[in-house]
Design a protein around this motif. Structure first.
Motif, PDB file in Angstrom:
ATOM      1  N   LEU B 101      -4.368  10.080   5.702  1.00 50.72           N
ATOM      2  CA  LEU B 101      -5.703   9.287   5.489  1.00 50.72           C
ATOM      3  C   LEU B 101      -5.461   7.840   6.019  1.00 50.72           C
ATOM      4  O   LEU B 101      -6.560   7.348   6.790  1.00 50.72           O
ATOM      5  CB  LEU B 101      -5.843   9.118   3.900  1.00 50.72           C
ATOM      6  N   ARG B 102      -4.335   7.169   5.775  1.00 48.18           N
ATOM      7  CA  ARG B 102      -4.208   5.775   6.215  1.00 48.18           C
ATOM      8  C   ARG B 102      -4.173   5.733   7.712  1.00 48.18           C
ATOM      9  O   ARG B 102      -4.679   4.901   8.317  1.00 48.18           O
ATOM     10  CB  ARG B 102      -2.669   5.055   5.595  1.00 48.18           C
ATOM     11  N   LEU B 103      -3.630   6.983   8.310  1.00 48.70           N
ATOM     12  CA  LEU B 103      -3.600   6.992   9.925  1.00 48.70           C
ATOM     13  C   LEU B 103      -5.079   6.954  10.244  1.00 48.70           C
ATOM     14  O   LEU B 103      -5.594   6.273  11.191  1.00 48.70           O
ATOM     15  CB  LEU B 103      -2.725   7.925  10.363  1.00 48.70           C
ATOM     16  N   LEU B 104      -5.921   7.793   9.612  1.00 50.04           N
ATOM     17  CA  LEU B 104      -7.294   7.993  10.142  1.00 50.04           C
ATOM     18  C   LEU B 104      -8.040   6.819  10.068  1.00 50.04           C
ATOM     19  O   LEU B 104      -8.777   6.549  10.907  1.00 50.04           O
ATOM     20  CB  LEU B 104      -7.849   8.952   9.179  1.00 50.04           C
ATOM     21  N   LEU B 105      -7.779   6.184   9.121  1.00 48.99           N
ATOM     22  CA  LEU B 105      -8.632   4.962   8.837  1.00 48.99           C
ATOM     23  C   LEU B 105      -8.225   3.725   9.488  1.00 48.99           C
ATOM     24  O   LEU B 105      -9.059   2.629   9.530  1.00 48.99           O
ATOM     25  CB  LEU B 105      -8.629   4.650   7.440  1.00 48.99           C
ATOM     26  N   THR B 106      -7.127   3.887  10.371  1.00 44.63           N
ATOM     27  CA  THR B 106      -6.897   2.746  11.310  1.00 44.63           C
ATOM     28  C   THR B 106      -7.360   2.855  12.711  1.00 44.63           C
ATOM     29  O   THR B 106      -7.274   2.469  13.683  1.00 44.63           O
ATOM     30  CB  THR B 106      -5.340   2.882  11.518  1.00 44.63           C
ATOM     31  N   ARG B 111     -15.737   4.298   7.717  1.00 45.88           N
ATOM     32  CA  ARG B 111     -15.526   5.127   6.353  1.00 45.88           C
ATOM     33  C   ARG B 111     -16.627   6.120   6.319  1.00 45.88           C
ATOM     34  O   ARG B 111     -16.509   7.448   5.845  1.00 45.88           O
ATOM     35  CB  ARG B 111     -15.173   4.256   5.338  1.00 45.88           C
ATOM     36  N   LYS B 292     -15.554   1.062  -0.599  1.00 45.03           N
ATOM     37  CA  LYS B 292     -14.967   0.175  -1.247  1.00 45.03           C
ATOM     38  C   LYS B 292     -13.416   0.308  -1.671  1.00 45.03           C
ATOM     39  O   LYS B 292     -12.886  -0.538  -2.044  1.00 45.03           O
ATOM     40  CB  LYS B 292     -15.624  -0.211  -2.558  1.00 45.03           C
ATOM     41  N   ASP B 294      -9.634   0.952  -1.756  1.00 44.24           N
ATOM     42  CA  ASP B 294      -8.374   0.279  -1.147  1.00 44.24           C
ATOM     43  C   ASP B 294      -7.388   1.638  -1.015  1.00 44.24           C
ATOM     44  O   ASP B 294      -7.313   2.444  -2.081  1.00 44.24           O
ATOM     45  CB  ASP B 294      -7.660  -0.639  -1.967  1.00 44.24           C
ATOM     46  N   VAL B 295      -6.890   1.846   0.272  1.00 43.73           N
ATOM     47  CA  VAL B 295      -6.160   2.993   0.583  1.00 43.73           C
ATOM     48  C   VAL B 295      -4.739   2.546   0.296  1.00 43.73           C
ATOM     49  O   VAL B 295      -4.195   1.926   1.210  1.00 43.73           O
ATOM     50  CB  VAL B 295      -6.458   3.507   1.852  1.00 43.73           C
ATOM     51  N   LEU B 296      -4.182   3.138  -0.666  1.00 42.87           N
ATOM     52  CA  LEU B 296      -2.700   2.784  -1.118  1.00 42.87           C
ATOM     53  C   LEU B 296      -1.825   3.943  -0.923  1.00 42.87           C
ATOM     54  O   LEU B 296      -0.619   3.715  -1.282  1.00 42.87           O
ATOM     55  CB  LEU B 296      -2.831   2.107  -2.667  1.00 42.87           C
ATOM     56  N   SER B 297      -2.453   5.167  -0.769  1.00 42.03           N
ATOM     57  CA  SER B 297      -1.635   6.382  -0.577  1.00 42.03           C
ATOM     58  C   SER B 297      -0.694   6.084   0.637  1.00 42.03           C
ATOM     59  O   SER B 297      -0.906   5.683   1.606  1.00 42.03           O
ATOM     60  CB  SER B 297      -2.348   7.655  -0.331  1.00 42.03           C
TER      61      SER B 297
END
Lengths: 311, 297
Positions: B101-106, B111, B292, B294-297
């Protein structure tokens, strides 16, 4: 020359915790910028804010001279990142993962481009293997290929050597240096190991409890002329007399419980020579930089031994 | 957006778990068809024990492809939400769990676009599932049992009813019923997607979606006036079975079915609007929360 990244008074507050507090720094084009701090210091939170994964509570971020929130798409098109572990789709092959993320980055991936990227990270012969069969080091390298596939100008790597064996760490370090030296990329790399940053970065920032401790050129911050040498001997009084009669007398930093002298790293053999010639039983001379000393104090839990950094 | 959707569909198609749903539906349809081919008449006897017939019923003609499909849908459409939740519940939480997910959202898309791509992919999956069900339950049954007039057994109030639909008046009803079921199951997809936004592993949203469907279905089946009046109208599960309305044919004063008619079109239309409203609210909430987050995973 204007900075590639300019962070000003950045903060992030979670309920009951201020993860990043009034943090400001700049990254110049071509820098390998080391982001150093102990675990929980706020490095990952800051990097995630640079990538819009986390919303800031205050302050501003400008990348490529543009405000990040307002120009997210334009900026991210020119940024590649690996945040913590390079987790990819395990049920897909390296090739498929690379192709997917290339398309997500807005490019149509040609076969030669994908193969070149895989060659760059040494995975060309495993292109059609599923990622679930990859070692941690291979996943890390594929993660770098994914970060580079759209030819970004800025690369953000969060703890890229985590979980790698010593050979993997050395390879990763070489790759990061190639990105900067041969390909002209700007790299922000975080680590909790000063030795790692020292070997890769030309500029660095130390962060502790979300606040900036120091920022500057690595060569200046880790100036070898300001090495603190700790003299390890059972004959402390005799050693102090010898040192008191030498040219280093004025640079004695402490005498009890340990003898500590500031000197250039190159002078250590000479110090060893006069102490041994004076018949002093010498158990060791331990060189540490004042910054390293400081950083160690941040990362040391009282009562627990922490290994020294690589020289 | 189209790019993202293509990638989402590619990922779904590459995951083995996707095909579990198709295999389950095929297996269940085959079990039904085998059982009715072997001993369908016993089932009919059981169904008709409380019905007074004033005419002779040719049981072999009653058990035809159209009748079989209705029986299968009646049973399976209650279970299919689980299969839809399996895919939609994994949409965001699965990415968080894998760390992708963190890679996708970069990547340079919003979103909202990601959620919409995931939602549309889940809707396409749901549609494919229902198309497959149409093939397994309707086409295959028609091949095995042949076609004839379709007979529906129905309990209305305290009375049991038999409705007869002429064979040339059936196909459009199935098309409409499958279309309605797609909308109904899309509500489940939107619900599972919303729950998926909050979680960092897939099990939670999938189990939670299924639990919500089960609890609401149970409440929908409690026939107590106070619940009928105050609670059921708000439950989406009350509308999930609205597809059956396409088979409730209007009869004239002499009890003869009117070809091409529906007994209660306004009820079907209202159910459809309520389901669409549910989709809008659930999807809108998912987008709002995800934007809204925060992606912390």
């Amino acid at each position: 020359m204007s900075p590639i990244v300019s962070v000003s008074h950045l903060s992030k507050k979670f309920p009951g915790l201020t993860a990043v507090d009034d943090l400001s720094f700049t990254v110049m084009p071509g820098d390998v910028y080391g982001f150093l701090g102990q675990n929980g210091a706020g490095k990952s939170t800051t990097m995630r804010m640079l990538l819009t994964l986390i919303r800031s509570s205050g302050g501003s971020i400008h990348i490529f001279d543009k405000e990040l929130a307002a120009n997210r798409h334009d900026i991210l098109r020119r940024v590649g990142a690996v945040i913590e572990k390079p987790d990819l789709y395990k049920y897909l092959t390296a090739w498929q993962n690379l192709a997917i993320f290339a398309r997500m980055s807005g490019i149509r991936p040609a076969k030669t481009l994908l193969m070149n990227q895989l060659q760059l990270v040494g995975l060309a012969d495993r292109a059609h293997d599923k990622v679930k069969n990859f070692s941690q080091g291979m996943k890390q390298r594929l993660g770098i290929a994914v970060a580079l596939v759209h030819d970004p100008s800025l690369i953000i790597l969060d703890e890229p050597t985590n979980g790698l064996d010593p050979q993997g760490i050395a390879e990763m370090r070489q790759l990061i240096l190639r990105l900067s030296n041969e390909m002209g990329k700007t790299v922000i790399v975080s680590s909790h190991l000063l030795g790692e940053i020292e070997l890769m970065a030309n500029r660095m920032l130390i962060i502790n409890k979300g606040r900036k401790v120091v920022e500057g050129h690595v060569a200046e911050l880790l100036d070898p002329a300001r090495t603190i040498v700790q003299v390890d001997t059972p004959d402390t009084a005799a050693a102090l007399r010898v040192i008191g009669d030498s040219a280093w007398a004025a640079r004695l930093k402490s005498s009890t419980p340990l003898i500590r002298i500031e000197m250039h790293r190159n002078e250590i053999p000479a110090l060893a020579g006069i102490l041994v010639n004076a018949g002093i039983s010498l158990q060791g001379l331990v060189p540490k930089h004042s910054l390293e000393e400081y950083f160690l104090s941040l990362t040391t839990i009282p009562g627990q031994h922490v290994a020294t950094f690589a020289d | 957006m189209w790019q993202l959707l293509q990638i989402e569909l590619f990922k779904i198609s590459r995951r083995p778990r996707t095909y579990i749903a198709f295999a389950v539906i095929t297996a269940l349809c085959l079990v039904f068809q085998f059982a009715f081919k072997m001993d369908g008449e016993s089932y009919l006897k059981l169904m008709l024990q409380n019905v007074d017939l004033d005419f002779d019923l040719d049981k072999k003609k009653v058990i035809n492809g159209y009748f079989m499909c209705y029986i299968i849908l009646n049973t399976l459409l209650v279970q299919v939400p689980i299969l839809v939740a399996l895919i939609a519940g994994d949409s965001i939480s699965g990415e968080a769990n894998m760390g992708t997910l963190r890679l996708l959202l970069t990547k340079p898309f919003s979103r909202t676009q990601l959620i919409l791509a995931k939602f549309i992919a889940a809707v396409i999956f749901t549609t494919m599932l229902l198309l497959w069900m149409a093939v397994s339950a309707l086409v295959l049954s028609m091949l095995i049992f042949g076609v004839d007039d379709m007979m529906i057994f129905r309990v209305k109030g305290d009375a049991s009813q038999i409705l007869l639909i002429q064979q040339d008046d059936v196909v459009w009803r199935y098309v409409a019923a499958f279309g309605f079921a797609t909308v109904a199951l899309t509500v489940i997809a939107a619900l599972a997607l919303l729950l998926s936004v909050f979680a960092e592993n897939s099990i939670g949203p999938i189990v939670a979606s299924v639990c919500i469907v089960i609890v609401c279905t149970v409440i929908s089946n409690i026939n107590v006036p106070i619940i009928d009046k105050n609670i059921k109208p708000w439950l989406f599960t009350s509308d999930l079975v609205g597809w059956k309305g396409f088979f409730y044919i209007k009869v004239d004063e002499e009890g003869v079915p009117i070809r091409g008619s529906l007994e209660n079109w306004p009820a079907i239309r209202n159910s459809l609007f309520k389901l669409l409203a549910n989709i809008g609210v659930l999807l809108g909430t998912a987008i709002w929360v995800f934007r809204k987050k925060d992606v912390l995973s």
